[in-house]
Design a protein around this motif. Structure first.
Motif, PDB file in Angstrom:
ATOM      1  N   MET A   1       0.937 -18.791  37.956  1.00  0.00           N
ATOM      2  CA  MET A   1      -0.258 -17.866  37.692  1.00  0.00           C
ATOM      3  C   MET A   1      -1.335 -18.298  36.915  1.00  0.00           C
ATOM      4  SD  MET A   1      -1.035 -14.542  38.526  1.00  0.00           S
ATOM      5  CE  MET A   1      -2.086 -13.304  38.346  1.00  0.00           C
ATOM      6  N   VAL A   2      -2.411 -18.439  37.485  1.00  0.00           N
ATOM      7  CA  VAL A   2      -3.556 -18.790  36.863  1.00  0.00           C
ATOM      8  C   VAL A   2      -4.261 -17.949  35.816  1.00  0.00           C
ATOM      9  CG1 VAL A   2      -5.958 -20.071  37.324  1.00  0.00           C
ATOM     10  CG2 VAL A   2      -3.999 -20.358  38.871  1.00  0.00           C
ATOM     11  N   THR A   3      -4.654 -18.389  34.691  1.00  0.00           N
ATOM     12  CA  THR A   3      -5.159 -17.550  33.751  1.00  0.00           C
ATOM     13  C   THR A   3      -6.571 -17.090  34.105  1.00  0.00           C
ATOM     14  OG1 THR A   3      -3.922 -18.958  32.013  1.00  0.00           O
ATOM     15  CG2 THR A   3      -5.525 -17.676  31.212  1.00  0.00           C
ATOM     16  N   SER A   4      -6.871 -15.655  33.871  1.00  0.00           N
ATOM     17  CA  SER A   4      -8.105 -15.173  34.164  1.00  0.00           C
ATOM     18  C   SER A   4      -9.326 -16.284  33.520  1.00  0.00           C
ATOM     19  CB  SER A   4      -8.146 -13.889  33.873  1.00  0.00           C
ATOM     20  OG  SER A   4      -7.957 -13.600  32.192  1.00  0.00           O
ATOM     21  N   ILE A   5     -10.198 -16.146  34.569  1.00  0.00           N
ATOM     22  CA  ILE A   5     -11.458 -16.838  33.994  1.00  0.00           C
ATOM     23  C   ILE A   5     -12.607 -16.186  34.310  1.00  0.00           C
ATOM     24  CG2 ILE A   5     -11.375 -17.872  36.491  1.00  0.00           C
ATOM     25  CD1 ILE A   5     -12.562 -20.576  35.254  1.00  0.00           C
ATOM     26  N   SER A   6     -13.658 -16.481  33.529  1.00  0.00           N
ATOM     27  CA  SER A   6     -15.197 -15.656  33.543  1.00  0.00           C
ATOM     28  C   SER A   6     -15.599 -16.004  34.810  1.00  0.00           C
ATOM     29  CB  SER A   6     -15.965 -16.009  32.526  1.00  0.00           C
ATOM     30  OG  SER A   6     -16.466 -17.430  32.392  1.00  0.00           O
ATOM     31  N   THR A   7     -16.411 -14.774  35.419  1.00  0.00           N
ATOM     32  CA  THR A   7     -17.256 -15.101  36.484  1.00  0.00           C
ATOM     33  C   THR A   7     -18.333 -16.262  36.437  1.00  0.00           C
ATOM     34  OG1 THR A   7     -17.045 -12.782  37.020  1.00  0.00           O
ATOM     35  CG2 THR A   7     -18.970 -13.825  38.131  1.00  0.00           C
ATOM     36  N   LYS A   8     -18.946 -16.435  35.231  1.00  0.00           N
ATOM     37  CA  LYS A   8     -19.970 -17.291  34.996  1.00  0.00           C
ATOM     38  C   LYS A   8     -19.348 -18.776  35.463  1.00  0.00           C
ATOM     39  CE  LYS A   8     -23.091 -14.745  32.047  1.00  0.00           C
ATOM     40  NZ  LYS A   8     -23.652 -14.529  30.701  1.00  0.00           N
ATOM     41  N   ALA A   9     -17.968 -18.895  34.644  1.00  0.00           N
ATOM     42  CA  ALA A   9     -17.497 -20.265  34.660  1.00  0.00           C
ATOM     43  C   ALA A   9     -17.073 -20.915  36.316  1.00  0.00           C
ATOM     44  CB  ALA A   9     -16.110 -20.372  33.970  1.00  0.00           C
ATOM     45  N   ILE A  10     -16.835 -19.633  37.021  1.00  0.00           N
ATOM     46  CA  ILE A  10     -16.409 -20.141  38.332  1.00  0.00           C
ATOM     47  C   ILE A  10     -17.903 -20.363  39.018  1.00  0.00           C
ATOM     48  CG2 ILE A  10     -15.981 -18.868  40.370  1.00  0.00           C
ATOM     49  CD1 ILE A  10     -13.557 -19.945  38.584  1.00  0.00           C
ATOM     50  N   CYS A  11     -18.778 -19.719  38.580  1.00  0.00           N
ATOM     51  CA  CYS A  11     -20.259 -19.997  39.295  1.00  0.00           C
ATOM     52  C   CYS A  11     -20.733 -21.463  39.020  1.00  0.00           C
ATOM     53  CB  CYS A  11     -21.427 -18.947  38.692  1.00  0.00           C
ATOM     54  SG  CYS A  11     -21.351 -17.505  39.478  1.00  0.00           S
ATOM     55  N   LEU A  12     -20.393 -22.036  37.754  1.00  0.00           N
ATOM     56  CA  LEU A  12     -20.568 -23.219  37.305  1.00  0.00           C
ATOM     57  C   LEU A  12     -19.549 -24.371  38.110  1.00  0.00           C
ATOM     58  CD1 LEU A  12     -21.656 -25.593  35.883  1.00  0.00           C
ATOM     59  CD2 LEU A  12     -20.038 -25.162  33.964  1.00  0.00           C
ATOM     60  N   LEU A  13     -18.175 -23.886  38.357  1.00  0.00           N
ATOM     61  CA  LEU A  13     -17.520 -24.470  39.163  1.00  0.00           C
ATOM     62  C   LEU A  13     -17.928 -24.724  40.588  1.00  0.00           C
ATOM     63  CD1 LEU A  13     -14.681 -25.929  38.528  1.00  0.00           C
ATOM     64  CD2 LEU A  13     -13.670 -24.081  39.554  1.00  0.00           C
ATOM     65  N   ASN A  14     -18.466 -23.564  41.198  1.00  0.00           N
ATOM     66  CA  ASN A  14     -18.761 -23.853  42.663  1.00  0.00           C
ATOM     67  C   ASN A  14     -20.247 -24.628  42.726  1.00  0.00           C
ATOM     68  OD1 ASN A  14     -18.139 -22.499  44.874  1.00  0.00           O
ATOM     69  ND2 ASN A  14     -18.962 -20.379  44.477  1.00  0.00           N
ATOM     70  N   GLN A  15     -21.083 -24.677  41.654  1.00  0.00           N
ATOM     71  CA  GLN A  15     -22.145 -25.459  41.422  1.00  0.00           C
ATOM     72  C   GLN A  15     -21.591 -26.912  41.354  1.00  0.00           C
ATOM     73  OE1 GLN A  15     -24.642 -24.188  38.496  1.00  0.00           O
ATOM     74  NE2 GLN A  15     -26.022 -26.344  38.578  1.00  0.00           N
ATOM     75  N   ILE A  16     -20.883 -27.331  41.030  1.00  0.00           N
ATOM     76  CA  ILE A  16     -20.177 -28.657  40.680  1.00  0.00           C
ATOM     77  C   ILE A  16     -19.766 -28.905  42.280  1.00  0.00           C
ATOM     78  CG2 ILE A  16     -18.523 -30.251  39.720  1.00  0.00           C
ATOM     79  CD1 ILE A  16     -18.819 -28.419  37.032  1.00  0.00           C
ATOM     80  N   MET A  17     -18.796 -28.172  42.718  1.00  0.00           N
ATOM     81  CA  MET A  17     -18.284 -28.512  43.949  1.00  0.00           C
ATOM     82  C   MET A  17     -19.107 -28.753  45.068  1.00  0.00           C
ATOM     83  SD  MET A  17     -14.962 -28.788  43.825  1.00  0.00           S
ATOM     84  CE  MET A  17     -14.545 -28.660  45.624  1.00  0.00           C
ATOM     85  N   SER A  18     -20.371 -28.141  44.975  1.00  0.00           N
ATOM     86  CA  SER A  18     -21.354 -28.235  46.044  1.00  0.00           C
ATOM     87  C   SER A  18     -22.457 -29.057  45.777  1.00  0.00           C
ATOM     88  CB  SER A  18     -22.048 -26.627  46.091  1.00  0.00           C
ATOM     89  OG  SER A  18     -21.448 -25.842  46.404  1.00  0.00           O
TER      90      SER A  18
END
Length: 302
Positions: A1-18
């Motif tokens: 189970m993945v620990t919960s993560i903030s929406t802002k952190a996922i936005c950064l992750l998305n930005q890095i991946m793109s």
């Protein structure tokens, strides 16, 4: 189970991946995304990559990239005006996205808990099947769809495997051009579009995803509870006991022996044939959806 993560952190992750190079230097996230970058590092979403080999030459005011080399036991680059210039560890330390971590997060967020992701390309993963409202939908994760080879691989896979049973393709890409579409009734949704931005912690809007699939999700698959199955324009109905067997087989994802199946279902019968046979006739799904090898092993194909 993945620990919960903030929406802002996922936005950064998305930005890095793109980004053209899906990685970020330590200096970049410390200066611009410290809190989000720190969160991604602590959770394992970012992992160390090969050190950066080039850095911007700021001493000569040229704005060009110069090679970093080892000189006098330090990382440096050569400047025509300043000689050897030392480079800090933050400038050359690079972190890349852990796709293993991302896959676990997406599977957990959409409710896929029992199957391993199958990689069909460097940028395409089959995650499993998720319940969108009352219908089970195949889910695929993809990135780099702007690359022709990746897009063609995904399209060919969907044509071969999901021409009749539409799949939901989630992508880590941002702002995809309108010409990138999927064959037949498969649906493409970006993680960014599916995110619930009003939540502090990352989550996916399941109702939105179900709506995106539209009428397609009612055309194929088991209902919630496994009492009904729509397959290739055929409708199958099952008893509670039969539904229990089907759920066990479906969640297993691989052949199981009849004794193991009946034990898990708490059935009084030791043979599945008796469960799916009434008045000498087998259920219509027997042999069509419920497959067996004659050695006591059973699995589902649909």
């Amino acid at each position: 189970m993945v620990t919960s993560i903030s929406t802002k952190a996922i936005c950064l992750l998305n930005q890095i991946m793109s980004s053209p190079i899906p990685a970020i230097t330590a200096q970049n996230f410390i200066e611009h995304f410290y809190l989000e970058g720190k969160e991604l590092l602590e959770l394992g979403a970012l992992v160390p990559a090969v050190h950066c080999k080039y850095v911007e030459n700021i001493c000569d005011h040229e704005g060009r990239l110069v090679e970093i080399v080892r000189h006098d036991r330090e990382f440096k680059y050569f400047s025509y005006t300043s000689g050897w210039v030392a480079v800090s560890s933050q400038e050359i330390t690079v972190y890349q996205v852990s796709m293993k971590w991302v896959i676990k997060l997406i599977k957990s967020s959409i409710g896929i808990t029992y199957s391993d992701a199958k990689q069909i390309d460097e940028h395409i993963w089959v995650l499993g099947e998720a319940w969108l409202k009352h219908i089970k939908v195949p889910v695929i994760l993809a990135s780099r769809l702007r690359q022709k080879a990746v897009y063609e691989t995904l399209s060919n896979y969907l044509l071969e495997r999901h021409s009749k049973r539409p799949a939901l393709v989630l992508t880590l890409d941002l702002n995809l051009p309108s010409y990138i579409t999927l064959p037949t009734k498969n649906r493409l949704v970006t993680i960014q579009d599916a995110m619930v931005f009003s939540h502090e912690k990352f989550s996916l809007n399941i109702s939105f995803l179900a709506e995106k699939m539209g009428n397609n999700i009612t055309q194929h698959g088991f209902s919630n509870g496994y009492r009904n199955l729509n397959l290739n324009d055929k409708a199958y109905r099952f008893s509670n006991q039969q539904a229990s067997i089907l759920e066990i087989l479906d969640k297993s994802g691989c052949p199981m022996h009849k004794h193991e199946i009946t034990a898990l279902s708490n059935s009084m019968q030791n043979d599945l044939k008796g469960i799916f046979r009434k008045q000498g006739k087998y259920h219509p799904a027997w042999g069509e959806v419920i497959k067996y090898d004659g050695k006591g092993n059973y699995w589902l194909e649909y």
